[in-house]
Write a protein that holds these residues in place. Sequence first.
Motif, short mmCIF file in Angstrom:
data_model
loop_
_atom_site.label_atom_id
_atom_site.label_comp_id
_atom_site.label_asym_id
_atom_site.label_seq_id
_atom_site.Cartn_x
_atom_site.Cartn_y
_atom_site.Cartn_z
N ASN A 72 0.84 -1.19 0.00
CA ASN A 72 0.00 0.00 0.00
C ASN A 72 0.88 1.24 0.00
O ASN A 72 1.98 1.24 0.56
CB ASN A 72 -0.91 0.02 1.24
CG ASN A 72 -2.01 -1.01 1.17
OD1 ASN A 72 -2.81 -1.03 0.24
ND2 ASN A 72 -2.06 -1.90 2.15
N GLY A 73 0.38 2.30 -0.61
CA GLY A 73 1.15 3.54 -0.69
C GLY A 73 1.89 3.65 -2.00
O GLY A 73 2.44 2.67 -2.51
N ALA A 74 1.92 4.84 -2.57
CA ALA A 74 2.51 5.05 -3.90
C ALA A 74 3.99 4.69 -3.94
O ALA A 74 4.45 4.05 -4.89
CB ALA A 74 2.31 6.50 -4.33
N ASP A 75 4.75 5.06 -2.92
CA ASP A 75 6.18 4.77 -2.93
C ASP A 75 6.44 3.27 -2.93
O ASP A 75 7.31 2.78 -3.65
CB ASP A 75 6.86 5.41 -1.72
CG ASP A 75 6.97 6.92 -1.83
OD1 ASP A 75 6.80 7.45 -2.95
OD2 ASP A 75 7.21 7.57 -0.79
N ALA A 76 5.67 2.54 -2.13
CA ALA A 76 5.85 1.09 -2.06
C ALA A 76 5.46 0.43 -3.37
O ALA A 76 6.14 -0.49 -3.85
CB ALA A 76 5.03 0.51 -0.91
N VAL A 77 4.37 0.89 -3.98
CA VAL A 77 3.93 0.33 -5.26
C VAL A 77 5.00 0.54 -6.32
O VAL A 77 5.34 -0.38 -7.08
CB VAL A 77 2.59 0.94 -5.70
CG1 VAL A 77 2.28 0.57 -7.16
CG2 VAL A 77 1.47 0.46 -4.79
N ARG A 78 5.54 1.75 -6.39
CA ARG A 78 6.60 2.01 -7.37
C ARG A 78 7.82 1.13 -7.10
O ARG A 78 8.42 0.60 -8.04
CB ARG A 78 6.98 3.49 -7.34
CG ARG A 78 6.01 4.39 -8.07
CD ARG A 78 6.57 5.78 -8.27
NE ARG A 78 6.68 6.48 -7.00
CZ ARG A 78 5.70 7.24 -6.49
NH1 ARG A 78 4.57 7.39 -7.14
NH2 ARG A 78 5.88 7.87 -5.34
N ALA A 79 8.17 0.97 -5.84
CA ALA A 79 9.36 0.19 -5.49
C ALA A 79 9.23 -1.27 -5.93
O ALA A 79 10.15 -1.82 -6.54
CB ALA A 79 9.62 0.26 -3.98
N VAL A 80 8.09 -1.90 -5.64
CA VAL A 80 7.95 -3.31 -6.00
C VAL A 80 7.79 -3.50 -7.50
O VAL A 80 8.24 -4.49 -8.08
CB VAL A 80 6.79 -3.99 -5.23
CG1 VAL A 80 7.03 -3.97 -3.74
CG2 VAL A 80 5.44 -3.38 -5.57
N THR A 81 7.14 -2.53 -8.16
CA THR A 81 6.94 -2.64 -9.60
C THR A 81 8.27 -2.52 -10.33
O THR A 81 8.54 -3.26 -11.29
CB THR A 81 5.97 -1.56 -10.09
OG1 THR A 81 4.73 -1.65 -9.37
CG2 THR A 81 5.68 -1.73 -11.58
#
Length: 295
Positions: free
Chosen positions: A158-167
């Motif tokens: 959850n959270g934009a930073d985390a989504v970008r990191a895993v993607t």
Amino acid sequence: MFYECHMHIFMNGENYRAAAAHYKLGVDEADIREKLAAYAKAGVIYLRDGGDHYGASALAAKLAPEYGITYRTPIFGIHKNGHYGKIVGRGFDTMKEYHQLVKEAGAAGADFIKIMVSGILDFEREGALTESSLDREEIREMIHIAHEEGFAVMAHTNGADAVRAVTEVGVDSIEHGNFMDEDCLLALRDSRTIWVPTFVTIANLIGNGRYDDASLRRLKERQGAIIRKGFQYGVKIAPGSDAGAYRVPHAQGIRDEYRELYELCTSLPHTDEKKEFDRKMEDAAREVEARFRRE
């Protein structure tokens, strides 16, 4: 015919603490069989579990073929100690310990690895998470290690930073994905990552009285707008309800999720036919089915 790409067999949809206390006494085969029978009756042919402490999903995977169901499980989720995730798995302090847990999951029959990289929605504080995500380099290393061991990775994110990191690292699926931004959707569109939004974990709370309904409606509208835009951009979105979570009953939860996603998807131009929606859902779910298994 339904695919349920995110659920927890040991949870009961009403009270996590009671479910956990019950399974601490031992795996309840009768309970698991009752839930599998309900899924089969509802036309569900595929279940992807999010893991547990107790061996429940491991037993369910063995029993599921009797009910005509393909069942995949990580055995247990993996979280960093001191951070969210104990609810469904085991913790680590160092990357060496994490690597060992990945190997233990594999030895126990895991089909894939589930990692926890962020907190959950804080329904007491509108627009907030219970905690921020792990460090980007930690996330990168966790996914890399699991991939090197031959596993697909399911990431609670959850959270934009985390989504970008895993993607960016090539995670195989993002679970929940609340509070994304435009950049997240663009990154997902251009990646091989599948998003399982579990939208009914928000929608099904409305009217229950546990949280403020006005806040929940705003949260639903916000997340629904992101999901709708994800469909519009061509992000791979797969159906999963987080069945077993509060107000998300087994077998019914996935029907609720399909309905909610259908309403979002069909509000777009040129996607107003149910067969087109069904095709989108089946294509994404079949990709989950193909990827989240160990050869």
